[in-house]
Design a protein around this motif. Structure first.
Motif, mmCIF file in Angstrom:
data_model
loop_
_atom_site.group_PDB
_atom_site.id
_atom_site.type_symbol
_atom_site.label_atom_id
_atom_site.label_comp_id
_atom_site.label_asym_id
_atom_site.label_seq_id
_atom_site.Cartn_x
_atom_site.Cartn_y
_atom_site.Cartn_z
ATOM 1 N N ARG A 11 0.834 -1.205 0.000
ATOM 2 C CA ARG A 11 0.000 0.000 0.000
ATOM 3 C C ARG A 11 0.868 1.254 0.000
ATOM 4 N NH1 ARG A 11 -5.346 -0.188 1.795
ATOM 5 N NH2 ARG A 11 -5.007 1.713 2.981
ATOM 6 N N HIS A 49 -5.109 -5.776 -4.200
ATOM 7 C CA HIS A 49 -5.227 -5.117 -2.891
ATOM 8 C C HIS A 49 -6.395 -4.145 -2.795
ATOM 9 C CE1 HIS A 49 -1.507 -6.720 -1.167
ATOM 10 N NE2 HIS A 49 -1.063 -6.708 -2.410
ATOM 11 N N PHE A 56 -8.792 2.467 -4.798
ATOM 12 C CA PHE A 56 -7.389 2.765 -4.514
ATOM 13 C C PHE A 56 -7.186 4.265 -4.307
ATOM 14 C CE2 PHE A 56 -3.470 4.439 -6.428
ATOM 15 C CZ PHE A 56 -2.537 3.937 -5.536
ATOM 16 N N GLU A 59 -8.545 5.532 -0.981
ATOM 17 C CA GLU A 59 -7.638 5.185 0.118
ATOM 18 C C GLU A 59 -6.369 6.037 0.091
ATOM 19 O OE1 GLU A 59 -8.001 3.093 2.725
ATOM 20 O OE2 GLU A 59 -10.073 2.830 2.093
#
Length: 199
Positions: A11, A49, A56, A59
């Protein structure tokens, strides 16, 4: 990076890559392929992920907002030291010389990202809203110390400081504002409420 090679803290690696692409090439260039290429990893890593690219990006934005906590703490700790004008001028310049301006452009650019962010952040643009909260908390601390007028509307002043400073930095490719330009904004917005001698 070859397929099958483990990536530590994927991440963080992907978020850092997204930030580099965003700062260098702007929101229109921020694609899943650009992020994975910048992170030097296989294209499928991002999608293993995150549900999709907008998930994505949501986040990523929230992670960058969380990183503002240290800056907010440092500004609160500065209350009662130096001058209010200097403290705010430095904090605003640091904020807008970071990825904040590019994130605002990214949120404006992508409708689906705005929709995703509304799930976690019901009002405002996350980076700017968090910045306004940070500035208001600092002004409140200075008001408690008598360095800001007791009747000062700190939430309104914070919003004015964020909005006006954002206008100075809004052109990502243009010449950066000088420290004096930022200081002039702070001095103008806080005229009449600062209760300390000007340097």
């Amino acid at each position: 990076m070859p397929t099958g090679v483990a990536i530590r803290d994927v991440r963080r690696q992907l978020f850092d890559a997204a930030e580099r692409v965003l700062l260098r090439d702007g929101p229109s260039a921020l694609t899943s392929r650009a992020v994975t290429a910048e992170a030097d990893c296989a294209k499928g890593v991002l999608h293993r992920h995150f549900a999709d690219f907008d998930a994505f990006l949501a986040e990523f934005v929230l992670d960058r907002v969380d990183r503002m906590d240290a800056q907010a703490a440092a500004l609160r700790d500065a209350a009662g030291t130096g001058t209010v004008i200097d403290n705010l001028s430095h904090a605003l310049a640091a904020l807008f010389e970071s990825v904040a301006v590019a994130i605002v452009a990214l949120i404006t650019f992508r409708d689906e990202l705005r929709a995703r962010l509304r799930e976690a952040w019901p009002a405002g643009v996350p980076v700017l809203t968090e910045a306004a909260i940070m500035i208001a908390a600092y002004l409140d601390a200075e008001r408690d110390r008598g360095r800001i007028a007791a009747d000062a509307a700190v939430d309104g002043l914070a919003a004015m400081l964020i909005g006006t400073t954002h206008l100075l930095y809004a052109d990502r490719t243009g010449t950066r504002p000088t420290p004096d330009a930022v200081r002039e904004v702070v001095t103008t917005v806080l005229a009449g409420v600062v209760r300390e001698p000007h340097p």
